[in-house]
Design an enzyme around this catalytic site. Structure first.
Site, PDB file in Angstrom:
ATOM      1  N   ASP A 222       0.857  -1.186   0.000  1.00  0.00           N
ATOM      2  CA  ASP A 222       0.000   0.000   0.000  1.00  0.00           C
ATOM      3  C   ASP A 222       0.897   1.241   0.000  1.00  0.00           C
ATOM      4  O   ASP A 222       2.118   1.130   0.037  1.00  0.00           O
ATOM      5  CB  ASP A 222      -0.951  -0.034   1.202  1.00  0.00           C
ATOM      6  CG  ASP A 222      -0.198  -0.025   2.521  1.00  0.00           C
ATOM      7  OD1 ASP A 222       1.052  -0.060   2.517  1.00  0.00           O
ATOM      8  OD2 ASP A 222      -0.854   0.012   3.578  1.00  0.00           O
TER       9      ASP A 222
ATOM     10  N   ASP B  33      -8.160  -7.466   0.035  1.00  0.00           N
ATOM     11  CA  ASP B  33      -7.226  -7.828   1.104  1.00  0.00           C
ATOM     12  C   ASP B  33      -7.872  -7.473   2.424  1.00  0.00           C
ATOM     13  O   ASP B  33      -8.741  -6.591   2.484  1.00  0.00           O
ATOM     14  CB  ASP B  33      -5.932  -7.024   0.996  1.00  0.00           C
ATOM     15  CG  ASP B  33      -6.116  -5.612   1.548  1.00  0.00           C
ATOM     16  OD1 ASP B  33      -6.730  -4.789   0.832  1.00  0.00           O
ATOM     17  OD2 ASP B  33      -5.686  -5.332   2.681  1.00  0.00           O
TER      18      ASP B  33
ATOM     19  N   CYS C 270     -12.004 -29.621   4.059  1.00  0.00           N
ATOM     20  CA  CYS C 270     -10.979 -28.597   3.870  1.00  0.00           C
ATOM     21  C   CYS C 270      -9.606 -29.244   3.662  1.00  0.00           C
ATOM     22  O   CYS C 270      -9.217 -30.127   4.426  1.00  0.00           O
ATOM     23  CB  CYS C 270     -10.953 -27.667   5.081  1.00  0.00           C
ATOM     24  SG  CYS C 270      -9.633 -26.454   5.032  1.00  0.00           S
TER      25      CYS C 270
ATOM     26  N   CYS D 119      -6.676 -27.834   4.067  1.00  0.00           N
ATOM     27  CA  CYS D 119      -5.589 -27.161   4.771  1.00  0.00           C
ATOM     28  C   CYS D 119      -4.854 -28.154   5.671  1.00  0.00           C
ATOM     29  O   CYS D 119      -5.412 -29.188   6.036  1.00  0.00           O
ATOM     30  CB  CYS D 119      -6.121 -25.984   5.595  1.00  0.00           C
ATOM     31  SG  CYS D 119      -6.662 -26.424   7.259  1.00  0.00           S
TER      32      CYS D 119
END
Ligand code: ZN
Ligand code: ZN
Lengths: 430, 535
Positions: free
Chosen positions: A91, A287, A325, A327
């Protein structure tokens, strides 16, 4: 940057595209996890790679304070410093500058500010002390300097310095900030053009104008006219304090008008419902610190809504967060009971839930891409919202926003509609 | 419920090591899992001497499951069970399957030997007294009582690979009277008998803590009681074993209560009468079989490890010193045997306090004694010459590698992204990435990023294991040589001459940790709040 749209939803404004930057290709729409200080809390870049993350965010303001530009220069840029091989976005530093510093004054030259830690004049412009670009300690933080700093950091996508005002601000200050942001964009474009970094780094403009549709339109006119100087557009000035029903209308207005052939980035958006509404309105990137921060407070995100693992109802629950999931936490069959046992006591609990939440965000967006390309995005939205909000009711603003692009999630559904900002999850932080 | 059977634990000393009662020795632990978990890939071997990774609330601190399985040093994991007493019944006992503790905590059958102990052997806090039929255990919700029968039930249900028998170790007010120590050894023996009571599941692999604290007579008496043949109902109670010792797989020594006892004695008797540790251990082991495994918890330095190997012949050491150093920001940097020539000048520190600002621009891997698989990559801005003859530290900080696969979430596979994705070399070997640098860690510590501690924990455990590997190699090379003992002692002395055994870096880092803590907002929660605003 190469930006190529590969599919469009026939109903909504959603699209799938391929964005190729110096550190690889990222498929859009995507969610970008935030590594504020050059690290995703508790994890390593290799773990992020294994989760399938190809684009993440560093904060310019923080990196400029620590480790500072001299260190980043010596390291050969932020990618090498943190060992991240994929794409990176920074940013401008402006937002934190304004939100963290009590004594910021914005002038045409730039932003004048004092130490965010002490406010003492001796610590004036900490940013400058560590910056090779500051001639004098009382120099304002200028658009050129933000770009220079971002060049040193070396992210693949860099943001213009904008004049940030809270979305709750009203009156002439909003117009002034919008107009100044346009002028600062020109200065950022020139700085970027002259830097010789245009091939590796891509400058994004930030559309301002508060909650006023007329100001937004003016800003869009001006910034679209500068299209050749920018690689993409962010929609700024929505800080979360505004009404959700106003929020989505601003997003829609901007996304509708921004050029087709540029990626659109909605800043600071991270709740699943916000992400999907934004995608449906035509947003490509978002984000937020929310998924990683809420993990540290013990909240795991699932397709059935967030789970607060601190609650004792999880103490003997031996199933994982989400059977489907992929993950490492769920694939390794870590039980909710085990997470309950360690949550807020062991950093490993935060790591386990952070891994899961990052994958959850990636799945929400990946499933969206798949649905868009398969021309079944409206169904995906209906199914996702029905499951996610089954126990809490649909936020009314989501229903309105999605109706505006031709999707009625209430169709064949008996889930009630809740007015206001929507779901009241039992987040641990409250 | 099916009967869970413990795996077969075999400890084999090298032939020559077995000859002497005390002194450096090398051996092999071999764990064979019973049906139905049996399969060669679920068996595991550990060469000794080596380390035991400690856990807190059932996890290796700071490491996610993918990280602890990537750390080759993590083989034997010890789980203090007391925190699970917060819930009744303890939640791991509810876990179905043949290997409930492994499953609940996420340890791999073929990768991790998991032992279960009632109390955290590193916790020396004062506790309410134990009773005849129970110990006092510490949980977040206060003190809980744990009886030998409950311990037997919990361990049978959780089916760990190794069980530490319940021991009556007082944490009240040392030094302990002869009366208190007599009670301690009687209870510990009787609680062991409870563990050995016949069961359809067979007897677990039991490690016994050597009771008696700082009293040589009490220690000797405890060992003798283990060897005494039992008769009548006492014998029936532990059949088919004839003595308590027959049912025991190995012996352990907790240094925390011993140090407290020694400190108390020295306060009482004056420091003119120092008590040393070796004679205490000898008095426990003098008559016991030499071939059983010997474990020490809570060594503070590698120097102490070398002493206990030299004088006693200890086989396994808990790795708290490595893990604690990681907690406060210290990267271990030492190796055995010491490479190169004589040390000149000041002794080296055992590691680096990475809070120190001298590391802000230090773009090299954590340790001087090791290199990463790849040299650091700083874009040619910083030139670093890497000594290729240095051993490689295999940790994920020094030798990170591209994950061998990644997750895809939809329309992001190479056929959509058109990206060339490479995860390994064409021959399947890892695609190494440059090491994380001291400068990066310095930054992470000063910004309170938790990743710092994950990287340091992995690194310190690997450095500690390398140290043990060096020890094993030196012992092996000297076995059977006439001058073997002398050559071993020369290496030990060289290590002591090279490295300072004070823990200055750890102390300094602890100060750094606290300072950053304060600077960033008084305490963990306040800090969290500040970050929330800042992000
Ligand atoms: Zn998961
Ligand atoms: Zn290492």
């Amino acid at each position: 940057m190469q930006f190529q749209i590969i599919a469009k939803c026939p109903t909504t404004r959603a699209r799938v595209s391929r964005m190729t930057l110096a550190h690889g290709t990222t498929m859009l729409p995507t969610f970008m996890p935030v590594a504020t200080q050059a690290a995703i809390k508790g994890l390593t870049p290799q773990q992020m790679e294994s989760l399938g993350v190809t684009l993440m965010l560093n904060n310019t303001y923080h990196l400029n304070l620590r480790p500072g530009l001299k260190v980043l220069n010596a390291a050969g840029g932020a990618h090498k410093f943190q060992g991240w091989k994929k794409n990176l976005l920074t940013d401008s530093g402006g937002f934190q500058l304004v939100s963290l510093s009590k004594f910021t004054t914005i002038t045409e030259e730039g932003a004048l500010f004092s130490s965010p830690f002490t406010g003492e004049p001796t610590m004036l412009t900490v940013m400058h002390i560590s910056s090779p670009f500051a001639a004098q300690i009382n120099d304002p933080f200028q658009p050129e300097e933000s770009i220079s700093i971002q060049h040193t950091i070396g992210a693949d996508i860099i943001m213009q310095l904008d004049d940030v005002v809270s979305s709750l601000t009203t009156g002439p200050r909003v117009k002034e900030a919008m107009e100044r942001s346009v002028r600062w964009l020109d200065r950022c474009i020139i700085e970027h053009e002259n830097s010789g970094k245009k091939n590796e780094q891509n400058l994004f403009a930030i559309v301002q104008g508060g909650l006023d549709p007329a100001l937004r339109d003016q800003c869009l006119d001006e910034m679209i006219a500068r299209k050749d100087g920018v690689a993409g557009y962010a929609i700024g000035g929505l800080s979360g304090g505004e009404e959700k029903d106003v929020f989505w209308r601003v997003i829609k207005q901007c996304a509708d008008r921004l050029p087709e052939e540029r990626p659109r980035y909605s800043m600071g958006i991270g709740f699943a419902e916000d992400l999907l509404v934004c995608v449906a309105l035509g947003v490509d990137m978002a984000d937020c610190v929310f998924p990683t921060r809420t993990a540290r407070f013990g909240v795991a995100l699932t397709h059935d809504g967030p789970l607060n693992l601190k609650l004792s109802k999880h103490a003997t629950e031996l199933k994982p967060l989400d059977d489907s999931c992929p993950c490492p936490t769920c694939a390794g069959r870590t039980s909710r009971a085990m997470l309950h046992h360690i949550v807020t006591h062991e950093t490993a609990a935060a790591h386990a839930i952070t891994l899961h939440n990052i994958v959850f965000q990636a799945r929400v967006m990946g499933e969206a891409r798949e649905a868009i390309i398969g021309e079944r995005f409206p169904d995906y939205l209906r199914n996702f919202f029905a499951r996610y909000f089954r126990s809490s009711g649909y936020p009314e603003w989501c229903v309105n926003a999605l109706r505006s692009v031709g999707v009625d999630i209430t169709e064949d559904s008996d889930i009630p509609i809740i007015p206001g900002s929507g779901a009241k999850w039992e987040y641990a932080e409250k | 419920m099916t009967s869970l059977v413990a795996p077969t634990f075999t400890f084999t000393l090298s032939t020559r090591s077995n000859a002497a009662r005390f002194g450096p020795r090398i051996g092999t632990i071999s764990l064979k899992r019973p049906i139905p978990s049996s399969s060669s890939e679920n068996d595991l071997q550990i060469s000794t001497p080596s380390l035991i990774t400690t856990t807190s609330r059932g996890v290796v601190p700071h490491l996610s499951r993918d990280h602890h399985s990537q750390t080759s040093a993590i083989k034997w994991v010890n789980v203090p069970f007391e925190t699970f007493l917060e819930h009744n019944p303890p939640v791991p006992t509810l876990q179905p399957g043949n290997d409930p503790l492994h499953t609940f905590l996420g340890f791999g059958l073929g990768r991790h030997l998991v032992s279960m102990t009632a109390r955290d052997p590193a916790d020396g806090r004062e506790m309410p007294p134990n009773g005849n039929k129970q110990i006092s255990a510490m949980t977040l919700r206060g003190v809980r009582k744990l009886s030998p029968t409950e311990w037997r039930n919990y361990t049978q249900t959780c089916n760990p690979d190794i069980v530490f028998a319940l021991s009556d170790t007082p944490f009240t007010d040392p030094p302990y009277s002869q009366k208190r120590l007599t009670k301690s050894i009687d209870r510990s023996a009787s609680w062991l008998a409870t563990m050995l009571a016949p069961s359809p599941r067979g007897t677990p692999n039991i490690i016994l803590h050597m009771a008696g604290n700082t009293s040589i007579p009490a220690r000797t008496a405890f060992s003798s009681s283990l060897l005494e043949p039992l008769f009548g109902p006492e014998a029936e109670a532990i059949a088919p074993f004839k003595t308590l010792d027959e049912g025991v797989t190995g012996y352990s020594f907790d240094l925390v209560p011993i140090r407290q006892g020694i400190d108390a004695l020295e306060r009482k008797n004056g420091i003119d009468a120092p008590v040393s540790i070796a004679p205490l251990f000898e008095s426990s082991l003098n008559r016991l079989p030499t071939e059983k495994i010997r474990i020490v918890n809570s060594v503070q330095t590698p120097h102490e490890v070398l002493d206990l190997i030299s004088t006693i012949g200890i086989d396994m050491f808990s790795a708290e010193c490595a893990q604690n150093a990681a907690n406060v920001g210290v990267a271990f940097d030492f190796a055995f045997p010491v490479r190169g020539g004589e040390v000149v000048g000041e002794k080296k520190q055992l590691g680096h306090n990475l809070y120190d600002t001298k590391y802000a621009f230090d773009f090299i891997p954590f340790a001087d004694s090791f290199r990463g698989e790849l040299p650091p990559d700083t874009n040619g801005v910083q030139q670093t010459v890497v000594d290729e003859t240095l051993p490689v530290c295999p940790c994920m900080a020094c030798s990170p590698f591209t994950p061998p696969s990644r997750l895809y979430h939809g329309v992001d596979t190479p056929d959509h992204s058109l990206a060339e994705e490479q995860f390994t070399h064409p021959d399947g070997s890892s695609l190494y990435q440059p090491p994380f640098t001291r400068a990066y860690l310095h930054h992470l510590l000063h910004t309170h990023e938790m990743s710092a501690h994950a990287l340091l924990a992995m690194h310190n455990l690997e450095v500690f294991e390398s140290f043990f590997k060096g020890i094993r190699e030196v012992i092996a090379a000297n076995e059977g040589r006439e001058d073997g003992e002398k050559r071993w002692n020369v290496e030990v002395q060289r290590f002591k001459d090279t490295y300072d055994d004070n823990l200055r870096v750890v102390e300094e880092a602890s100060v750094g940790w606290k300072e950053v803590d304060l600077a960033r907002g008084k305490g963990r929660l306040a800090r969290e709040k500040e970050e929330v605003v800042a992000e």
